[in-house]
Design an enzyme around this catalytic site. Structure first.
Site, short mmCIF file in Angstrom:
data_model
loop_
_atom_site.label_atom_id
_atom_site.label_comp_id
_atom_site.label_asym_id
_atom_site.label_seq_id
_atom_site.Cartn_x
_atom_site.Cartn_y
_atom_site.Cartn_z
N GLY A 224 24.34 25.99 26.14
CA GLY A 224 24.70 26.13 27.55
C GLY A 224 25.84 25.23 27.95
CG ASP A 225 25.52 20.98 27.76
OD1 ASP A 225 25.04 21.44 28.82
OD2 ASP A 225 25.08 19.97 27.20
CE1 TYR A 226 30.35 22.04 21.92
CE2 TYR A 226 27.99 22.33 21.74
CZ TYR A 226 29.13 21.64 21.41
OH TYR A 226 29.06 20.56 20.57
#
Length: 453
Positions: A224-226
């Site tokens: 999700g961060d990427y």
């Protein structure tokens, strides 16, 4: 010093050979690089960064302030930095970004392997934003920058006196990317946001695992961060285009959960129209069979993807059982889906009777979509990873040579590069304050003494 990113094979431009039949220098360089690559058994060494390379990259002249922590948001700054932007990483003077201590430790006390890889192409500047003098310094940097990226819990920047109206007043052309767990608005906006929580909230984790069993982590990486950062980088580039036309900046708001939700194909329309809730499918797929992961005789795994009747016909040929693809048996997709367990078992038995190399060879000969389930060790030794230059060797200060994922996307005229891995804490504080903000050496000394920087 960093050796760059892309191997010579992928950075050099080729030109048409002259009529004399002599090989142009550019093609000679490519040939030499290819020869070197063939001789190298594992990972190609990227080319050294050439003098003035930064000036030729498409984002040269763009200054980015990264004031976030960990990955969601800051990874967008990494992408921009790979293509020429100057990235100033603003960190607290004591400790810096917590990601410096997240992941596998190295010989540097302020850098894990995760930090070295993901904080690439940055200059570290220490400023305490909890002190008014630090806020004033920060605003001076904002006035001289193009992009600001932050990922604090919504309201944090405002508490420090750094609201969007204040920042925009200092720099009307500023583009601000704000990444948070749930976005800047809505009833959940103040909740803590992490990739693992976003995977759950967005619906991704619900789909991961086997039917009727506990949902599993969709990989151990913070996807999700990427993904949120990728959407953020796209937003920044769109905003830069808008700024070219109008001279005005704008605010970009990305929630980690919504970035993940956006890539879950048809689950929303399927429920909206038919009330269908997609459930966990394990290693298979509800739309095709055989379509999943299969263990080979030597204890390894392959992925097969037979999404069409033609693909299954080719698999049947690879099995030397062409009758399986007849209309009487499983040649039609609907019949295969109706006999999912039988077709899967046939595939399991066949794959399990052969080594992975044998399965790969037979499937590739018949053009069946197949691939190995690679471990990182497999990737380090794979000829395609090597040919594409997907792994880069870069010297890290105080650590030595580190292998990191290389830059993507691959641009033919302006390929990206890695100038440095995650920097030591505050390595550019003096340079930025002295040269960019024109603060005297004595003033900087006093700021250090008061722990403002």
């Amino acid at each position: 010093m960093a050796k760059g990113v892309r191997s010579t094979k992928t950075t050099n431009q080729t030109t048409d050979a002259p009529e004399t039949g002599e090989t142009p220098p550019a093609q000679q360089a490519v040939a030499a690089a290819e020869a070197e690559q063939e001789a190298e058994p594992a990972i190609p060494h990227p080319t050294a960064e050439r003098t003035g390379e930064r000036d030729r990259l498409p984002l040269s002249g763009i200054r980015v302030i990264d004031v976030g922590n960990f990955l969601a948001g800051p990874y967008a700054a990494s992408i921009l930095g790979e293509f020429g932007a100057e990235v100033l990483k603003i960190e607290h003077p004591i400790g810096g970004d917590p990601m410096r201590r997240f992941g596998t430790p190295t010989t540097r006390h302020d850098a894990t392997l995760a930090w070295l890889s993901e904080a690439r192409n940055r200059k570290s500047v220490t400023i305490d934003l909890r002190q008014s003098e630090g806020v004033n310094l920060f605003l001076k940097l904002v006035a001289k920058s193009d992009i600001l990226i932050e990922n604090f819990r919504p309201g944090t920047m405002e508490e420090w006196g750094l609201s969007w109206p204040t920042l925009r007043e200092v720099n009307p052309g500023l583009i601000m990317l704000r990444v948070s767990g749930y976005g800047q608005t809505g009833p959940y906006r103040r909740r803590s946001g992490f990739a693992h929580i976003a995977h759950a909230f967005s619906g991704l984790s619900y789909l991961a695992g086997f039917p009727g069993e506990t949902p599993v982590l969709p990989g151990t990486a913070p996807l999700g961060d990427y993904i949120a950062s990728l959407f953020g980088a796209i937003g920044v580039l769109i905003a830069l285009r808008h700024k070219e036309k109008t001279g005005r900046g704008q605010l970009i708001d990305v929630g980690i959960y919504e970035a993940v939700f956006r890539i879950l194909d048809e689950i929303a329309p399927a429920y909206g129209l038919f009330g269908k809730i997609r459930e966990r499918e394990g290693a298979g797929s509800f739309i095709a069979v055989p379509h999943g992961h299969f263990r080979t005789k030597d204890g390894k795994w392959v992925a097969l993807a037979c999404t069409t009747d033609k693909m299954f016909e080719r698999l049947a040929e690879a099995m030397e059982r062409p009758e399986l693809a007849s209309s009487e048996l499983y040649g039609d997709q609907r019949k295969r889906l109706a006999a999912r367990d039988v077709v899967n078992q046939i595939t399991i038995d066949w794959v399990g009777s052969l080594t992975r190399d044998e399965v790969m060879r037979r499937c590739l000969e018949k053009e069946v979509p197949v691939g190995p389930l690679n471990s990182i060790a497999d990737m380090f030794n794979d000829e395609h990873f090597r040919a594409r230059g997907n792994l880069a060797r870069v010297e890290a200060e105080g650590v030595g040579e580190v292998v990191v994922p290389n830059v993507i996307p691959n641009l033919s005229a302006t390929p990206g590069r890695i100038t440095n891995l995650g920097p030591p804490l505050g390595n550019a504080t003096y340079e930025v304050l002295r040269e960019l903000l024109d603060i005297s050496a004595e003033e900087i000394k006093q700021l250090r003494n008061r722990k403002i920087v």
